[in-house]
Design an enzyme around this catalytic site. Structure first.
Site, PDB file in Angstrom:
ATOM      1  N   LYS A  23       0.817  -1.217   0.000  1.00 38.87           N
ATOM      2  CA  LYS A  23       0.000   0.000   0.000  1.00 38.87           C
ATOM      3  C   LYS A  23       0.855   1.272   0.000  1.00 38.87           C
ATOM      4  O   LYS A  23       0.762   2.119   0.885  1.00 38.87           O
ATOM      5  CB  LYS A  23      -0.980   0.015   1.178  1.00 38.87           C
ATOM      6  CG  LYS A  23      -2.000  -1.112   1.114  1.00 38.87           C
ATOM      7  CD  LYS A  23      -3.115  -0.929   2.128  1.00 38.87           C
ATOM      8  CE  LYS A  23      -4.143  -2.033   2.042  1.00 38.87           C
ATOM      9  NZ  LYS A  23      -3.677  -3.347   2.570  1.00 38.87           N
TER      10      LYS A  23
HETATM   11  O1  6AU Z   1      -9.290 -11.767   5.744  1.00 39.60           O
HETATM   12  P1  6AU Z   1      -8.564 -10.893   6.735  1.00 39.60           P
HETATM   13  O2  6AU Z   1      -9.444  -9.848   7.373  1.00 39.60           O
HETATM   14  O3  6AU Z   1      -7.793 -11.680   7.753  1.00 39.60           O
HETATM   15  O4  6AU Z   1      -7.417 -10.145   5.910  1.00 39.60           O
HETATM   16  C1  6AU Z   1      -7.703  -9.216   4.886  1.00 39.60           C
HETATM   17  C2  6AU Z   1      -6.430  -8.804   4.177  1.00 39.60           C
HETATM   18  C3  6AU Z   1      -5.429  -8.066   5.050  1.00 39.60           C
HETATM   19  C4  6AU Z   1      -5.645  -6.593   4.704  1.00 39.60           C
HETATM   20  O5  6AU Z   1      -4.455  -5.848   4.779  1.00 39.60           O
HETATM   21  C5  6AU Z   1      -6.149  -6.651   3.260  1.00 39.60           C
HETATM   22  O6  6AU Z   1      -6.774  -7.925   3.106  1.00 39.60           O
HETATM   23  N1  6AU Z   1      -7.130  -5.598   2.879  1.00 39.60           N
HETATM   24  C6  6AU Z   1      -6.916  -4.798   1.746  1.00 39.60           C
HETATM   25  C7  6AU Z   1      -5.924  -5.072   0.739  1.00 39.60           C
HETATM   26  C8  6AU Z   1      -5.819  -6.382   0.142  1.00 39.60           C
HETATM   27  O7  6AU Z   1      -5.275  -4.265   0.248  1.00 39.60           O
HETATM   28  C9  6AU Z   1      -7.766  -3.719   1.473  1.00 39.60           C
HETATM   29  C10 6AU Z   1      -8.939  -3.548   2.234  1.00 39.60           C
HETATM   30  O8  6AU Z   1      -9.764  -2.702   1.954  1.00 39.60           O
HETATM   31  N2  6AU Z   1      -9.170  -4.408   3.261  1.00 39.60           N
HETATM   32  C11 6AU Z   1      -8.313  -5.424   3.596  1.00 39.60           C
HETATM   33  O9  6AU Z   1      -8.602  -6.183   4.531  1.00 39.60           O
HETATM   34  O10 6AU Z   1      -4.132  -8.479   4.653  1.00 39.60           O
END
Ligand code: 6AU
Length: 260
Positions: free
Chosen positions: A93
């Site tokens: 990011k």
């Molecule tokens: O399924 P989780 O909640 O354990 O993990 C979600 C993953 C984490 C966050 O850093 C990422 O997705 N993420 C992102 C990304 C991919 O950029 C954006 C967002 O809006 N929400 C989010 O959770 O590694």
């Protein structure tokens, strides 16, 4: 319209080399699952990558949370990705001025550009971020997922920001692989990939503002092409069975989406 098109047809319209590769992997392995390997231990990351490798199209890292990070982690990770045919994706990011992003992307202990085919970036600081990623030394094959929305409760991103992000994407067709978002923001660019995090079969969120939706909902109602699943897999009693289950449910949802 991208929602009804098979990935293989969309790969022919993609301009970014990593997107083309991803579409191919998704079609041949029949998976749209991106694992968020948010673990702090190198060995655990490698073991998980090895075990779930057959079921994922991409492995997403937050390399800066690894407590025992050593550059020696990278080669075995690359080997596993090659053997199981998935893409390495560092969720950095980036959000600074171009000059700083160029260094964060290619230098320091992580040297992200030398191993991650994909990275995430915020559009907050504008085109400089993309110019920096485009011009930095490292692997030739690189792609960016730009954040146009987040899954976080109370996010400050508004409609104007989201629209401006999509506009920026259009200026970098050969660099941008896709968009990180929660809603079906673009239907007319089949070469672009919608990556949607906040996906879980059960539970509505965590105590820090994460908001979850089910695989069916994000794929069929919200247009997700790739779904990011972290704790739904990493915290499951059996992560390998969970990864296979998410792969199957997500793929069925995609098939349903393109058939009617
Ligand atoms: O399924 P989780 O909640 O354990 O993990 C979600 C993953 C984490 C966050 O850093 C990422 O997705 N993420 C992102 C990304 C991919 O950029 C954006 C967002 O809006 N929400 C989010 O959770 O590694």
């Amino acid at each position: 319209n991208r929602f009804k098109m098979p990935f293989l047809d969309r790969s022919k319209l993609a301009k970014n080399p990593v997107s083309i590769k991803l579409f191919g992997i998704m079609s041949s392995k029949q998976t749209t699952l991106c694992l968020a390997a948010d673990l702090t231990d190198s060995t655990k990351i490698l073991n998980l990558a090895e075990q779930v490798g057959p079921y994922i199209c991409a492995l997403k890292t937050h390399i800066d949370i690894v407590e025992d990070f050593h550059p020696n982690l990278i080669q075995p990770l690359k080997d596993i990705a090659k053997r199981h045919n998935f893409v390495l994706f560092e969720d950095r990011k980036f959000a600074d001025i171009g000059n700083t992003v160029e260094m964060q992307y290619s230098k320091g202990i992580y040297q992200i550009s030398s191993w991650a085919s994909l990275v995430t970036a915020h559009s907050l600081t504008g085109k400089g971020v993309l110019d920096a990623i485009k011009g930095a030394p490292g692997n030739e094959e690189r792609g960016v997922f730009l954040l146009a929305e987040t899954s976080a409760a109370g996010s400050l991103i508004n409609d104007t920001y989201t629209k401006a992000t999509l506009k920026l994407t259009a200026d970098y067709p050969d660099l941008v692989s896709g968009i990180v978002c929660q809603n079906p923001l673009f239907s007319d660019s089949p070469g672009l990939i919608q990556l949607t995090p906040g996906v879980k079969l059960e539970s509505k969120g965590d105590n820090l503002g994460q908001q979850y939706n089910t695989p069916d909902y994000v794929v069929i109602e919200k247009g997700a092409d790739i779904a990011v699943v972290g704790r739904g897999i990493t915290e499951a009693a059996d992560p390998v069975t969970a990864a296979k289950l998410y792969r199957d449910v997500l793929w069925k949802a995609y098939e349903k989406r393109i058939e009617n």
